[in-house]
Design a protein around this motif. Structure first.
Motif, mmCIF file in Angstrom:
data_model
loop_
_atom_site.group_PDB
_atom_site.id
_atom_site.type_symbol
_atom_site.label_atom_id
_atom_site.label_comp_id
_atom_site.label_asym_id
_atom_site.label_seq_id
_atom_site.Cartn_x
_atom_site.Cartn_y
_atom_site.Cartn_z
ATOM 1 N N GLU A 3 0.823 -1.198 0.000
ATOM 2 C CA GLU A 3 0.000 0.000 0.000
ATOM 3 C C GLU A 3 0.864 1.258 0.000
ATOM 4 O OE1 GLU A 3 -4.074 1.229 2.124
ATOM 5 O OE2 GLU A 3 -2.390 0.980 3.515
ATOM 6 N N LEU A 4 0.468 2.226 -0.818
ATOM 7 C CA LEU A 4 1.242 3.464 -0.971
ATOM 8 C C LEU A 4 0.890 4.438 0.155
ATOM 9 C CD1 LEU A 4 0.865 3.977 -4.845
ATOM 10 C CD2 LEU A 4 2.696 2.788 -3.627
ATOM 11 N N ASP A 5 1.256 4.068 1.373
ATOM 12 C CA ASP A 5 0.963 4.905 2.533
ATOM 13 C C ASP A 5 1.995 6.037 2.599
ATOM 14 O OD1 ASP A 5 0.038 5.989 4.853
ATOM 15 O OD2 ASP A 5 0.773 4.375 6.160
ATOM 16 N N ILE A 6 1.775 7.045 1.758
ATOM 17 C CA ILE A 6 2.720 8.159 1.607
ATOM 18 C C ILE A 6 1.950 9.443 1.827
ATOM 19 C CG2 ILE A 6 4.451 9.234 0.116
ATOM 20 C CD1 ILE A 6 4.425 6.619 -1.539
ATOM 21 N N PRO A 7 2.214 10.164 2.898
ATOM 22 C CA PRO A 7 1.471 11.407 3.171
ATOM 23 C C PRO A 7 1.829 12.491 2.171
ATOM 24 C CG PRO A 7 3.266 11.156 4.736
ATOM 25 C CD PRO A 7 3.205 9.875 3.941
ATOM 26 N N PRO A 8 1.031 13.545 2.082
ATOM 27 C CA PRO A 8 1.337 14.641 1.149
ATOM 28 C C PRO A 8 2.762 15.158 1.349
ATOM 29 C CG PRO A 8 -0.826 14.951 2.100
ATOM 30 C CD PRO A 8 -0.229 13.793 2.828
ATOM 31 N N GLY A 9 3.506 15.254 0.248
ATOM 32 C CA GLY A 9 4.877 15.742 0.314
ATOM 33 C C GLY A 9 5.863 14.751 0.886
ATOM 34 N N GLY A 10 5.420 13.527 1.183
ATOM 35 C CA GLY A 10 6.298 12.544 1.800
ATOM 36 C C GLY A 10 6.964 11.628 0.793
ATOM 37 N N ALA A 11 7.677 10.647 1.300
ATOM 38 C CA ALA A 11 8.383 9.680 0.461
ATOM 39 C C ALA A 11 8.386 8.333 1.167
ATOM 40 C CB ALA A 11 9.804 10.136 0.181
ATOM 41 N N GLN A 12 8.510 7.278 0.420
ATOM 42 C CA GLN A 12 8.540 5.930 0.982
ATOM 43 C C GLN A 12 9.419 5.066 0.092
ATOM 44 O OE1 GLN A 12 8.606 3.746 3.392
ATOM 45 N NE2 GLN A 12 6.455 4.123 3.987
ATOM 46 N N GLU A 13 10.121 4.135 0.731
ATOM 47 C CA GLU A 13 11.014 3.233 -0.008
ATOM 48 C C GLU A 13 10.414 1.837 0.000
ATOM 49 O OE1 GLU A 13 15.332 1.776 1.114
ATOM 50 O OE2 GLU A 13 15.435 3.840 0.369
ATOM 51 N N TYR A 14 10.473 1.172 -1.165
ATOM 52 C CA TYR A 14 9.907 -0.160 -1.304
ATOM 53 C C TYR A 14 10.938 -1.116 -1.888
ATOM 54 C CZ TYR A 14 5.390 2.125 -0.623
ATOM 55 O OH TYR A 14 4.355 2.845 -0.102
ATOM 56 N N THR A 15 10.859 -2.361 -1.477
ATOM 57 C CA THR A 15 11.697 -3.414 -2.040
ATOM 58 C C THR A 15 10.814 -4.332 -2.870
ATOM 59 O OG1 THR A 15 13.221 -3.355 -0.167
ATOM 60 C CG2 THR A 15 13.248 -5.327 -1.542
ATOM 61 N N LEU A 16 11.202 -4.541 -4.110
ATOM 62 C CA LEU A 16 10.414 -5.378 -5.015
ATOM 63 C C LEU A 16 10.946 -6.804 -5.005
ATOM 64 C CD1 LEU A 16 10.075 -2.996 -8.099
ATOM 65 C CD2 LEU A 16 8.556 -3.231 -6.132
ATOM 66 N N PRO A 17 10.085 -7.795 -4.959
ATOM 67 C CA PRO A 17 10.522 -9.197 -4.936
ATOM 68 C C PRO A 17 10.833 -9.722 -6.345
ATOM 69 C CG PRO A 17 8.145 -9.112 -4.785
ATOM 70 C CD PRO A 17 8.615 -7.682 -4.815
ATOM 71 N N LEU A 18 11.806 -9.140 -6.994
ATOM 72 C CA LEU A 18 12.138 -9.580 -8.355
ATOM 73 C C LEU A 18 12.745 -10.975 -8.329
ATOM 74 C CD1 LEU A 18 13.770 -6.375 -9.904
ATOM 75 C CD2 LEU A 18 11.374 -7.064 -9.905
ATOM 76 N N PRO A 19 12.410 -11.814 -9.282
ATOM 77 C CA PRO A 19 13.037 -13.137 -9.339
ATOM 78 C C PRO A 19 14.490 -13.028 -9.787
ATOM 79 C CG PRO A 19 11.683 -12.781 -11.279
ATOM 80 C CD PRO A 19 11.452 -11.595 -10.377
ATOM 81 N N LYS A 20 15.253 -14.059 -9.498
ATOM 82 C CA LYS A 20 16.626 -14.102 -9.977
ATOM 83 C C LYS A 20 16.619 -14.220 -11.505
ATOM 84 C CE LYS A 20 20.978 -16.610 -9.650
ATOM 85 N NZ LYS A 20 21.697 -17.772 -9.072
ATOM 86 N N ILE A 21 17.457 -13.449 -12.149
ATOM 87 C CA ILE A 21 17.520 -13.455 -13.607
ATOM 88 C C ILE A 21 18.807 -14.136 -14.054
ATOM 89 C CG2 ILE A 21 17.588 -12.034 -15.690
ATOM 90 C CD1 ILE A 21 16.168 -9.838 -14.079
ATOM 91 N N THR A 22 18.667 -15.154 -14.861
ATOM 92 C CA THR A 22 19.820 -15.745 -15.543
ATOM 93 C C THR A 22 19.776 -15.243 -16.977
ATOM 94 O OG1 THR A 22 19.689 -17.719 -14.156
ATOM 95 C CG2 THR A 22 20.987 -17.870 -16.196
ATOM 96 N N PRO A 23 20.560 -14.220 -17.306
ATOM 97 C CA PRO A 23 20.399 -13.571 -18.614
ATOM 98 C C PRO A 23 20.725 -14.498 -19.771
ATOM 99 C CG PRO A 23 22.380 -12.779 -17.498
ATOM 100 C CD PRO A 23 21.643 -13.621 -16.503
ATOM 101 N N GLU A 24 19.919 -14.371 -20.807
ATOM 102 C CA GLU A 24 20.160 -15.098 -22.044
ATOM 103 C C GLU A 24 20.939 -14.204 -22.999
ATOM 104 O OE1 GLU A 24 16.602 -16.716 -23.718
ATOM 105 O OE2 GLU A 24 15.756 -17.169 -21.744
ATOM 106 N N PRO A 25 21.771 -14.783 -23.855
ATOM 107 C CA PRO A 25 22.622 -13.974 -24.742
ATOM 108 C C PRO A 25 21.823 -12.994 -25.586
ATOM 109 C CG PRO A 25 23.321 -16.258 -24.784
ATOM 110 C CD PRO A 25 22.030 -16.219 -24.004
ATOM 111 N N GLY A 26 22.229 -11.706 -25.535
ATOM 112 C CA GLY A 26 21.635 -10.682 -26.365
ATOM 113 C C GLY A 26 20.286 -10.173 -25.919
#
Length: 412
Positions: free
Chosen positions: A29-52
């Protein structure tokens, strides 16, 4: 300024790779008061990059509930971040079938098991390109430095025209016929091996004290590597509206897909769109301004495909990035018309594959300030080089390329 963000919006995230969604989710939830800021951590999966392959994080903030001015889910803001994960592209492997080369005084013909292409040795241009008996390219690529003027172009030109017509260094209209009048003064055809040949065509731009070289590497698979080099002389010349090539494609290649910015038109000073894979038609990409003018361009294009109803067509892959537009109207048709009904739609497709097109400008629309800012112009006083690969597309929708495409690295 007055509301907690949680009362209005919710945040969404998406992990995207070359147009495919690998993972997605919602922010807490974006519990951010007027003029405020909040930091979030996203649960991104591990990426095994493919060529190109390129990986992107897309963020989107949308309305939680309907309002009097927009429905629930309406996007309020977005951002896109390229992720710093990449595996090197696989090296290009010389594949393909044997290439047959035939020449006479006026033409050269190159062919493989599934394709043929004719080259005019006088002009240095391809006369046609056929794949499995069907014509894909009717003419091209041809050097192209002009665009149908925008409203801002017309306003700027009106302001500078009296002086510009006396001073070639300011006369931007000299670029209009530079491409159509270009001819190869020197042309060479060299066998590289049994599967490929190189054509080098060099010709002048006399009115602009410059020259252009078109290089083709033609493979037995039907793939053609194209490179254009622009070289200026010592004399000053006006800003260049476009650094590119124009091809005329056969009727029927109406479906267009591209991997670049979209879905609406973008220019180098109007790049307010996300990079993704988009699908449309050539007709739908025409933007019907009140007066016909340059429109429908796409920037940061990795590849573009134009195909017919059966899925057969042509792919152009930038090395690394292109500016692309496709339409059923020639530039001269657009430039002559004051209204859209005065133009006749042509069955052929005019495809621009450009290294760069100048911005659309518009600090105002009636003085030299209507030109694009200097950062979004093309410096006609230095050498430029760009390239791309043309490959036929099978009915499966996949190009018959020799190897994986070169990754996009940055602006050309």
């Amino acid at each position: 300024d007055f509301l907690n963000a949680a009362d209005v919006a919710e945040g969404l995230w998406e992990l995207n790779a070359d147009g495919a969604v690998l993972a997605s989710g919602r922010l807490p939830e974006l519990d951010i008061p007027p003029g405020g800021a909040q930091e979030y951590t996203l649960p991104l999966p591990k990426i095994t990059p493919e060529p190109g392959r390129e990986y992107w994080l897309n963020l989107s903030f949308v309305l939680k509930a309907a309002t009097t001015w927009a429905p629930a889910g309406h996007e309020l803001a977005w951002e896109q971040f390229p992720l710093p994960v990449r595996a090197p592209s696989q090296p290009r492997a010389p594949g393909g079938a044997a290439l047959k080369v035939e020449e006479d005084a006026g033409q050269a013909r190159f062919s493989g098991p599934a394709f043929s292409v004719r080259l005019d040795k006088t002009t240095g241009l391809l006369l046609d390109y056929r794949f499995r008996g069907a014509v894909l390219i009717e003419r091209g690529p041809r050097p192209d430095f002009w665009r149908a003027p925008t409203d801002n172009d017309r306003g700027a030109w009106k302001a500078v025209r009296p002086a510009a017509e006396r001073d070639p260094a300011r006369n931007i209209t000299l670029w209009r016929n530079a491409g159509p009048q270009w001819r190869a003064e020197r042309l060479s055809i060299e066998r590289r091996d049994e599967r490929s040949a190189r054509v080098a065509a060099l010709g002048p731009l006399p009115e602009l004290n410059a020259s252009v070289e078109l290089d083709y590497v033609i493979h037995g698979s039907g793939e053609i590597e194209v490179e254009m080099t622009y070289r200026p002389g010592t004399r000053s010349r006006p800003m260049m509206p476009r650094l590119g090539t124009e091809l005329v494609l056969a009727p029927g290649l109406e479906d267009i897909a591209w991997y670049g910015r979209g879905p609406v038109e973008t220019y180098i000073d109007r790049q307010f769109e996300r990079v993704n894979v988009y699908h449309s038609t050539v007709d739908k990409e025409w933007v019907d301004y009140s007066r016909p003018q340059e429109n429908g361009n796409k920037t940061d294009v990795r590849w573009v495909r134009l195909t017919n109803a059966q899925g057969v067509g042509l792919e152009a892959a930038g090395e690394p990035l292109l500016s692309v537009s496709a339409r059923h109207y020639a530039k001269e048709d657009i430039e002559r018309a004051a209204y859209a009904f005065q133009m006749q739609r042509r069955p052929q497709i005019f495809l621009n594959l450009d290294g760069r097109q100048m911005g659309v400008g518009g600090i105002d629309s009636w003085s030299e300030n209507a030109w694009p800012l200097p950062a979004y112009r093309i410096d006609s006083g230095r050498e430029h080089r760009f390239g791309y690969r043309l490959a036929p597309v099978e009915a499966s929708g996949r190009p018959t390329r020799l190897s994986s495409p070169k990754p996009a690295g940055g602006a050309p």
